[in-house]
Write a protein that holds these residues in place. Sequence first.
Motif, PDB file in Angstrom:
ATOM      1  N   GLY A   1       0.810  -1.221   0.000  1.00  0.00           N
ATOM      2  CA  GLY A   1       0.000   0.000   0.000  1.00  0.00           C
ATOM      3  C   GLY A   1       0.840   1.266   0.000  1.00  0.00           C
ATOM      4  N   GLY A   2       2.116   1.156   0.290  1.00  0.00           N
ATOM      5  CA  GLY A   2       2.983   2.337   0.247  1.00  0.00           C
ATOM      6  C   GLY A   2       3.922   2.394   1.428  1.00  0.00           C
ATOM      7  N   TYR A   3       4.720   3.447   1.457  1.00  0.00           N
ATOM      8  CA  TYR A   3       5.726   3.599   2.505  1.00  0.00           C
ATOM      9  C   TYR A   3       5.062   3.680   3.889  1.00  0.00           C
ATOM     10  N   ALA A   4       5.499   2.817   4.793  1.00  0.00           N
ATOM     11  CA  ALA A   4       4.992   2.771   6.171  1.00  0.00           C
ATOM     12  C   ALA A   4       3.513   2.373   6.254  1.00  0.00           C
ATOM     13  N   LYS A   5       2.971   1.826   5.168  1.00  0.00           N
ATOM     14  CA  LYS A   5       1.614   1.272   5.210  1.00  0.00           C
ATOM     15  C   LYS A   5       1.738  -0.233   5.476  1.00  0.00           C
ATOM     16  N   TYR A   6       0.663  -0.819   6.010  1.00  0.00           N
ATOM     17  CA  TYR A   6       0.722  -2.267   6.222  1.00  0.00           C
ATOM     18  C   TYR A   6      -0.661  -2.870   6.118  1.00  0.00           C
ATOM     19  N   LYS A   7      -0.705  -4.195   6.015  1.00  0.00           N
ATOM     20  CA  LYS A   7      -1.969  -4.925   5.932  1.00  0.00           C
ATOM     21  C   LYS A   7      -1.868  -6.092   6.902  1.00  0.00           C
ATOM     22  N   PRO A   8      -3.022  -6.660   7.302  1.00  0.00           N
ATOM     23  CA  PRO A   8      -3.002  -7.777   8.259  1.00  0.00           C
ATOM     24  C   PRO A   8      -2.080  -8.914   7.814  1.00  0.00           C
ATOM     25  N   ASP A   9      -2.020  -9.154   6.513  1.00  0.00           N
ATOM     26  CA  ASP A   9      -1.150 -10.198   5.959  1.00  0.00           C
ATOM     27  C   ASP A   9       0.307 -10.030   6.361  1.00  0.00           C
ATOM     28  N   LEU A  10       0.755  -8.796   6.312  1.00  0.00           N
ATOM     29  CA  LEU A  10       2.150  -8.502   6.638  1.00  0.00           C
ATOM     30  C   LEU A  10       2.393  -8.753   8.125  1.00  0.00           C
ATOM     31  N   ILE A  11       1.463  -8.274   8.949  1.00  0.00           N
ATOM     32  CA  ILE A  11       1.623  -8.418  10.399  1.00  0.00           C
ATOM     33  C   ILE A  11       1.622  -9.896  10.777  1.00  0.00           C
TER      34      ILE A  11
ATOM     35  N   SER B   1      11.207  -8.305  13.157  1.00  0.00           N
ATOM     36  CA  SER B   1      11.398  -7.457  11.979  1.00  0.00           C
ATOM     37  C   SER B   1      10.570  -6.194  12.161  1.00  0.00           C
ATOM     38  N   ASP B   2      10.763  -5.212  11.296  1.00  0.00           N
ATOM     39  CA  ASP B   2       9.985  -3.969  11.395  1.00  0.00           C
ATOM     40  C   ASP B   2       9.005  -3.902  10.222  1.00  0.00           C
ATOM     41  N   PHE B   3       7.899  -3.181  10.412  1.00  0.00           N
ATOM     42  CA  PHE B   3       6.844  -3.228   9.377  1.00  0.00           C
ATOM     43  C   PHE B   3       7.107  -2.304   8.192  1.00  0.00           C
ATOM     44  N   VAL B   4       8.113  -1.426   8.303  1.00  0.00           N
ATOM     45  CA  VAL B   4       8.370  -0.480   7.209  1.00  0.00           C
ATOM     46  C   VAL B   4       9.345  -1.061   6.168  1.00  0.00           C
ATOM     47  N   TYR B   5      10.360  -1.744   6.648  1.00  0.00           N
ATOM     48  CA  TYR B   5      11.400  -2.232   5.730  1.00  0.00           C
ATOM     49  C   TYR B   5      11.597  -3.754   5.770  1.00  0.00           C
ATOM     50  N   THR B   6      12.125  -4.235   6.909  1.00  0.00           N
ATOM     51  CA  THR B   6      12.599  -5.627   6.904  1.00  0.00           C
ATOM     52  C   THR B   6      11.456  -6.637   6.861  1.00  0.00           C
TER      53      THR B   6
ATOM     54  N   GLY C   1       0.211  -4.634  21.105  1.00  0.00           N
ATOM     55  CA  GLY C   1      -0.332  -5.978  20.927  1.00  0.00           C
ATOM     56  C   GLY C   1      -0.399  -6.426  19.476  1.00  0.00           C
ATOM     57  N   THR C   2      -0.070  -5.517  18.529  1.00  0.00           N
ATOM     58  CA  THR C   2      -0.106  -5.905  17.116  1.00  0.00           C
ATOM     59  C   THR C   2       0.923  -7.002  16.858  1.00  0.00           C
ATOM     60  N   LEU C   3       2.115  -6.809  17.424  1.00  0.00           N
ATOM     61  CA  LEU C   3       3.201  -7.776  17.210  1.00  0.00           C
ATOM     62  C   LEU C   3       3.424  -8.561  18.502  1.00  0.00           C
ATOM     63  N   ILE C   4       3.888  -9.798  18.357  1.00  0.00           N
ATOM     64  CA  ILE C   4       4.092 -10.628  19.554  1.00  0.00           C
ATOM     65  C   ILE C   4       5.496 -10.451  20.140  1.00  0.00           C
ATOM     66  N   PHE C   5       6.317  -9.600  19.498  1.00  0.00           N
ATOM     67  CA  PHE C   5       7.670  -9.384  20.037  1.00  0.00           C
ATOM     68  C   PHE C   5       7.872  -7.922  20.366  1.00  0.00           C
TER      69      PHE C   5
END
Length: 296
Positions: A224-234, A248-253, A292-296
């Motif tokens: 979806g774009g820079y610094a955007k995310y979707k449930p699939d990615l998370i 990992s981080d949701f923007v790059y890695t 709570g989005t990420l487990i780490f």
Amino acid sequence: MQDINLQLVTTDRTRWPYAGEKDIEVSVLRLDKLHPVISGNKWFKLQFYLEEATGAKKSAIVTFGGAYSNHIIATAAACSLKGLASIGIIRGEEAPALSHTLQQAKHLGMQLCFISREDYAAKKIPPTLRDEDYYIINEGGFGETGAKGAAGIASYFNIEKFTHIGCAVGTGTMMAGLLNATSLKQNIIGISALKNNKDLEPAVRNLLHDKNRAVTILHDYHFGGYAKYKPDLISFMNDFFRTTGIPSDFVYTGKMFYAIADLIRRDYFPSGSKLLLIHSGGLQGNESLPKGTLIF
Ligand SMILES: *Cc1c(COP(=O)(O)O)cnc(C)c1O
């Protein structure tokens, strides 16, 4: 503040989903571990800029970034370590509550200067900061000096052991450094964190010693774009952490690891390939996600 500890950088072999079945080895270069704040590729990219500024006895470093920028926080921390003053020109009006990133940058002594999005896009430096005593670093550390620093990443792994190197791409400076430090025996694959940024290939090529070297950047994994995310990615990032123990981080890695998993599944890599993925850090950016989005 804690010093940079390059000895903490390791190359971790992973138990990557499906890779074993396809006879593909995947290792991750853990640049995320070198410092809690200046994580990943930013230290490498900044290194020679800061040396130049110190050598030229500049009184402060001036650089650019958004409210969640890894580059801003890394510059603030690196300048604090080196005893240099730092000024961050921040995109957009000052929000009533500073982001976690900017709070920390300020805490590290960085002076923040907010400018409008229009002025930012034009890279207008406010008149009060147009002091020739200041040393200006491009947004994201982009440039030849940054690429020269990023080339140093290649001395932290055994290049000859790998057929492919995967990395996330923002400005392309790290990718250019990796291309300059490796030979045609290694395929470098960049995963763009931005949507449709077709200026990236020429920008990277500009920084290469060998202007004829192929620049392979994939543009389909921006979610979806820079610094955007979707449930699939998370959910991928959480699964990836469960199987490999690597955050990992949701923007790059996160997007880069997702892309590589997808490419392995789709037989992009020939059997017998040995992949090295650069974990370029950026974990502080996850603080902007709801708890709570990420487990780490
Ligand atoms: C800045 C950053 C990148 C992008 O690096 P470029 O050299 O700008 O392409 C990749 N990963 C992380 C974690 C970053 O913070």
